[in-house]
Design a protein around this motif. Structure first.
Motif, PDB file in Angstrom:
ATOM      1  N   PRO A 196       3.422 -12.912 -22.057  1.00 23.11           N
ATOM      2  CA  PRO A 196       3.481 -13.151 -23.497  1.00 23.11           C
ATOM      3  C   PRO A 196       4.646 -12.377 -24.123  1.00 23.11           C
ATOM      4  CG  PRO A 196       1.758 -11.588 -22.980  1.00 23.11           C
ATOM      5  CD  PRO A 196       2.263 -12.102 -21.670  1.00 23.11           C
ATOM      6  N   ALA A 197       4.846 -12.573 -25.401  1.00 22.57           N
ATOM      7  CA  ALA A 197       5.986 -11.966 -26.084  1.00 22.57           C
ATOM      8  C   ALA A 197       6.004 -10.450 -25.950  1.00 22.57           C
ATOM      9  CB  ALA A 197       5.968 -12.373 -27.562  1.00 22.57           C
ATOM     10  N   ALA A 198       4.844  -9.821 -26.043  1.00 24.71           N
ATOM     11  CA  ALA A 198       4.791  -8.369 -25.972  1.00 24.71           C
ATOM     12  C   ALA A 198       5.298  -7.855 -24.621  1.00 24.71           C
ATOM     13  CB  ALA A 198       3.360  -7.885 -26.218  1.00 24.71           C
ATOM     14  N   VAL A 199       4.959  -8.576 -23.550  1.00 24.84           N
ATOM     15  CA  VAL A 199       5.417  -8.186 -22.209  1.00 24.84           C
ATOM     16  C   VAL A 199       6.922  -8.384 -22.095  1.00 24.84           C
ATOM     17  CG1 VAL A 199       5.292  -8.753 -19.756  1.00 24.84           C
ATOM     18  CG2 VAL A 199       3.191  -8.615 -21.119  1.00 24.84           C
ATOM     19  N   ARG A 200       7.415  -9.511 -22.583  1.00 21.18           N
ATOM     20  CA  ARG A 200       8.858  -9.782 -22.499  1.00 21.18           C
ATOM     21  C   ARG A 200       9.651  -8.787 -23.344  1.00 21.18           C
ATOM     22  NH1 ARG A 200       6.930 -14.975 -23.592  1.00 21.18           N
ATOM     23  NH2 ARG A 200       8.128 -15.096 -25.538  1.00 21.18           N
ATOM     24  N   ASP A 201       9.108  -8.435 -24.517  1.00 26.38           N
ATOM     25  CA  ASP A 201       9.806  -7.479 -25.388  1.00 26.38           C
ATOM     26  C   ASP A 201       9.904  -6.096 -24.745  1.00 26.38           C
ATOM     27  OD1 ASP A 201      10.127  -9.441 -27.248  1.00 26.38           O
ATOM     28  OD2 ASP A 201       8.465  -8.801 -28.546  1.00 26.38           O
ATOM     29  N   ALA A 202       8.985  -5.802 -23.849  1.00 26.11           N
ATOM     30  CA  ALA A 202       9.031  -4.523 -23.140  1.00 26.11           C
ATOM     31  C   ALA A 202       9.969  -4.576 -21.939  1.00 26.11           C
ATOM     32  CB  ALA A 202       7.625  -4.136 -22.679  1.00 26.11           C
ATOM     33  N   GLY A 203      10.647  -5.709 -21.740  1.00 24.72           N
ATOM     34  CA  GLY A 203      11.582  -5.856 -20.624  1.00 24.72           C
ATOM     35  C   GLY A 203      10.907  -6.105 -19.298  1.00 24.72           C
ATOM     36  N   GLN A 204       9.658  -6.555 -19.333  1.00 26.97           N
ATOM     37  CA  GLN A 204       8.903  -6.766 -18.102  1.00 26.97           C
ATOM     38  C   GLN A 204       8.747  -8.244 -17.796  1.00 26.97           C
ATOM     39  OE1 GLN A 204       5.151  -4.764 -18.449  1.00 26.97           O
ATOM     40  NE2 GLN A 204       6.063  -2.761 -18.853  1.00 26.97           N
ATOM     41  N   LEU A 205       8.646  -8.550 -16.516  1.00 29.51           N
ATOM     42  CA  LEU A 205       8.313  -9.882 -16.044  1.00 29.51           C
ATOM     43  C   LEU A 205       7.158  -9.723 -15.066  1.00 29.51           C
ATOM     44  CD1 LEU A 205      10.674 -12.723 -14.907  1.00 29.51           C
ATOM     45  CD2 LEU A 205       8.668 -12.154 -13.577  1.00 29.51           C
ATOM     46  N   VAL A 206       6.063 -10.420 -15.313  1.00 27.80           N
ATOM     47  CA  VAL A 206       4.854 -10.260 -14.503  1.00 27.80           C
ATOM     48  C   VAL A 206       4.630 -11.517 -13.664  1.00 27.80           C
ATOM     49  CG1 VAL A 206       2.357  -9.927 -14.551  1.00 27.80           C
ATOM     50  CG2 VAL A 206       3.810  -8.701 -16.181  1.00 27.80           C
ATOM     51  N   VAL A 207       4.380 -11.310 -12.393  1.00 28.70           N
ATOM     52  CA  VAL A 207       4.014 -12.400 -11.481  1.00 28.70           C
ATOM     53  C   VAL A 207       2.661 -12.046 -10.877  1.00 28.70           C
ATOM     54  CG1 VAL A 207       4.675 -13.782  -9.492  1.00 28.70           C
ATOM     55  CG2 VAL A 207       6.449 -12.744 -10.928  1.00 28.70           C
ATOM     56  N   GLU A 208       1.707 -12.928 -10.994  1.00 28.14           N
ATOM     57  CA  GLU A 208       0.368 -12.699 -10.447  1.00 28.14           C
ATOM     58  C   GLU A 208       0.192 -13.559  -9.203  1.00 28.14           C
ATOM     59  OE1 GLU A 208      -3.949 -14.000 -11.882  1.00 28.14           O
ATOM     60  OE2 GLU A 208      -3.041 -12.487 -13.218  1.00 28.14           O
ATOM     61  N   ILE A 209      -0.163 -12.897  -8.102  1.00 27.69           N
ATOM     62  CA  ILE A 209      -0.306 -13.582  -6.814  1.00 27.69           C
ATOM     63  C   ILE A 209      -1.687 -13.288  -6.257  1.00 27.69           C
ATOM     64  CG2 ILE A 209       0.592 -13.797  -4.466  1.00 27.69           C
ATOM     65  CD1 ILE A 209       3.276 -12.743  -5.551  1.00 27.69           C
ATOM     66  N   GLY A 210      -2.345 -14.294  -5.781  1.00 25.66           N
ATOM     67  CA  GLY A 210      -3.631 -14.121  -5.101  1.00 25.66           C
ATOM     68  C   GLY A 210      -3.568 -14.743  -3.719  1.00 25.66           C
ATOM     69  N   VAL A 211      -4.087 -14.035  -2.719  1.00 21.47           N
ATOM     70  CA  VAL A 211      -4.078 -14.553  -1.352  1.00 21.47           C
ATOM     71  C   VAL A 211      -5.471 -14.429  -0.751  1.00 21.47           C
ATOM     72  CG1 VAL A 211      -1.641 -14.084  -0.909  1.00 21.47           C
ATOM     73  CG2 VAL A 211      -3.328 -12.315  -0.425  1.00 21.47           C
ATOM     74  N   ALA A 212      -5.843 -15.400   0.065  1.00 20.89           N
ATOM     75  CA  ALA A 212      -7.114 -15.367   0.792  1.00 20.89           C
ATOM     76  C   ALA A 212      -6.834 -14.845   2.201  1.00 20.89           C
ATOM     77  CB  ALA A 212      -7.722 -16.769   0.854  1.00 20.89           C
ATOM     78  N   MET A 213      -7.306 -13.643   2.475  1.00 21.31           N
ATOM     79  CA  MET A 213      -6.987 -12.977   3.733  1.00 21.31           C
ATOM     80  C   MET A 213      -7.871 -13.483   4.873  1.00 21.31           C
ATOM     81  SD  MET A 213      -4.704 -10.650   2.692  1.00 21.31           S
ATOM     82  CE  MET A 213      -4.680  -9.100   3.548  1.00 21.31           C
ATOM     83  N   VAL A 214      -7.283 -13.581   6.048  1.00 23.84           N
ATOM     84  CA  VAL A 214      -8.046 -13.861   7.263  1.00 23.84           C
ATOM     85  C   VAL A 214      -8.474 -12.523   7.865  1.00 23.84           C
ATOM     86  CG1 VAL A 214      -7.936 -14.762   9.608  1.00 23.84           C
ATOM     87  CG2 VAL A 214      -6.869 -16.023   7.749  1.00 23.84           C
ATOM     88  N   ARG A 215      -9.742 -12.377   8.142  1.00 21.35           N
ATOM     89  CA  ARG A 215     -10.256 -11.133   8.716  1.00 21.35           C
ATOM     90  C   ARG A 215     -10.723 -11.368  10.149  1.00 21.35           C
ATOM     91  NH1 ARG A 215     -11.180 -10.865   3.274  1.00 21.35           N
ATOM     92  NH2 ARG A 215     -10.631  -8.890   2.284  1.00 21.35           N
ATOM     93  N   PRO A 216     -10.678 -10.333  10.970  1.00 17.10           N
ATOM     94  CA  PRO A 216     -11.049 -10.519  12.383  1.00 17.10           C
ATOM     95  C   PRO A 216     -12.535 -10.769  12.560  1.00 17.10           C
ATOM     96  CG  PRO A 216     -10.656  -8.199  11.908  1.00 17.10           C
ATOM     97  CD  PRO A 216     -10.241  -8.952  10.685  1.00 17.10           C
ATOM     98  N   ALA A 217     -12.865 -11.484  13.631  1.00 17.92           N
ATOM     99  CA  ALA A 217     -14.269 -11.717  13.997  1.00 17.92           C
ATOM    100  C   ALA A 217     -14.740 -10.507  14.795  1.00 17.92           C
ATOM    101  CB  ALA A 217     -14.393 -13.000  14.811  1.00 17.92           C
ATOM    102  N   GLU A 218     -15.145  -9.472  14.068  1.00 15.81           N
ATOM    103  CA  GLU A 218     -15.513  -8.214  14.728  1.00 15.81           C
ATOM    104  C   GLU A 218     -16.846  -8.326  15.457  1.00 15.81           C
ATOM    105  OE1 GLU A 218     -15.698  -3.468  13.571  1.00 15.81           O
ATOM    106  OE2 GLU A 218     -16.074  -4.958  12.014  1.00 15.81           O
TER     107      GLU A 218
END
Length: 402
Positions: free
Chosen positions: A366-388
């Protein structure tokens, strides 16, 4: 834009909006170890080692590497030229590095620590100070100080990996030499952390004392090599477990399945003997129950890999105009990278859409984030876990048609 004055056809080179993100390396190790000043060094090429009078000519030999300076080592012969062959003055480090290369390691950085006065063991402070030489070496992804099992040194290893400016490397710790099978006896007072794993017991690599008894060696160097081998053959998302340690002939303490049942919940990775093979039979970090999402080594190391790869692959974004055109480029580039990671089997999901998402738009900027000189990228990943824990449910069946 170029200015055209004469009629005709003009061809322009336009920069591509696709800036591929390359995966960073995950298997370069950093080792700290003791090497005496007076270790026997190999001859330089074409030298005899003796003067015309038959005296020893010191300048004919490779000089031992300076203490406190990280040295790149890309093979066992390079190690010998810098630190000498395996001998009393370097044996712990040398066995660890030999095990690293023998198990699949390709590159490592080594910082030598000289013994104290009268060949006394270096202090914990000497060993931990040597870790600082690795801070500026970006390719290091694994760190170990073979044989150093004090709370101070092992805590420093974890602190090094958790440093907010790094957070791209993983510590491999040696458990204490003990026959008491408890977390306290093996781990001491070293705190829990998802940035490290501990292994027990020490291993037999064929070294004996004057009476023919095995002199057991810390396993961390060999295990770092196993990490590298698994990364190469399968990928960083594969847990470095159920893997044979090459060059290991036995273990200092045989641990049964029942005994491991008391150690595994406390995040102690046990090295066991199966049919004559010395095998890593654990895949847990030291995260503890409070950080269950980081329980497995493969989860932490895969996340480190993703974070570092995206970090290095998006440096071009800094100071670009913070607008929808840039957001679109970022989404495209990061999604292309994560699609490749998903295709390698590292993320969970039948489609890329199920495996990850990348959000970079006005909702997170949003404008407040851009005015602070920031760029935000949100990433979500589904991790593979071992069959322990692999469970087969078997019951009797009367037969016939169901």
């Amino acid at each position: 834009m170029p200015q055209y004055l004469a009629p005709g056809v003009y061809v322009e080179e336009v920069p591509s909006a696709i800036k591929p993100i390359a995966g960073v390396g995950t298997s370069t190790a950093g080792f700290v170890g003791v090497v005496a000043d007076d270790v026997t060094m190999p001859l330089l090429p074409g030298r005899s080692g003796v003067t015309a009078n038959g005296d020893v000519e010191p300048t004919d030999f490779h000089p031992v590497a300076l203490a406190g300076e990280a040295q790149l080592v890309d093979g066992w012969e390079t190690f010998k030229s810098l630190f000498g062959d395996i001998q009393p003055g370097n044996h712990t480090l040398a066995h660890a590095v030999y095990g690293f290369f023998n198990n699949g390691g390709g590159r490592c950085w080594i910082t030598r620590v000289a013994p104290g006065d009268a060949d006394a063991e270096p202090s914990d402070e000497d060993l931990t100070d040597a870790l600082e030489t690795f801070t500026a070496i970006d390719e290091i992804a694994l760190v170990a100080i073979p044989g150093a099992v004090s709370d101070v040194v092992q805590t420093a290893l974890l602190d090094h990996c958790e440093n907010q400016y790094l957070q791209d490397r993983f510590a491999i710790l040696d458990g204490r030499q003990t026959t008491t099978l408890t977390k306290a006896a093996i781990q001491g007072d070293v705190r829990d952390s998802s940035y490290g794993a501990i292994y027990y017991p020490w291993i037999d690599v064929g070294v004996t004392d004057a009476d023919g008894n095995p002199v057991y060696q810390p396993p961390s160097g060999h295990i770092a090599g196993v990490y590298a081998r698994v990364d190469t053959e399968r990928g960083v998302h594969k847990a470095p477990a159920n893997e044979v340690i090459r060059g290991a002939l036995g273990v200092e303490k045989l641990v049964s399945k029942q005994q491991q049942a008391g150690l595994n919940p406390d995040d102690i990775n046990v090295i066991r003997k199966f049919d004559g093979n010395i095998t890593i039979w654990g895949a847990r970090t030291l995260a503890g129950k409070e950080q269950a999402e980081w329980r497995y080594i493969s989860s932490r190391r895969l996340f480190n890999f993703l974070r570092e790869s995206i970090d290095e692959g998006t440096q071009w974004v800094v100071f670009e105009p913070n607008a929808p055109e840039l957001w679109s480029k970022i989404r495209r580039n990061v999604s292309a990278f994560l699609t490749t990671v998903w295709a390698s089997g590292a993320l969970l999901g039948n489609t890329p859409e199920q495996a990850f998402y990348v959000r970079c738009d006005e909702t997170v900027n949003p404008a407040a984030v851009r005015d602070a000189g920031q760029l935000v990228v949100e990433i979500g990943v589904a991790m593979v876990r071992p069959a322990e824990f692999v469970v087969f449910r078997i019951s009797q069946w009367a037969g016939g048609i169901q």
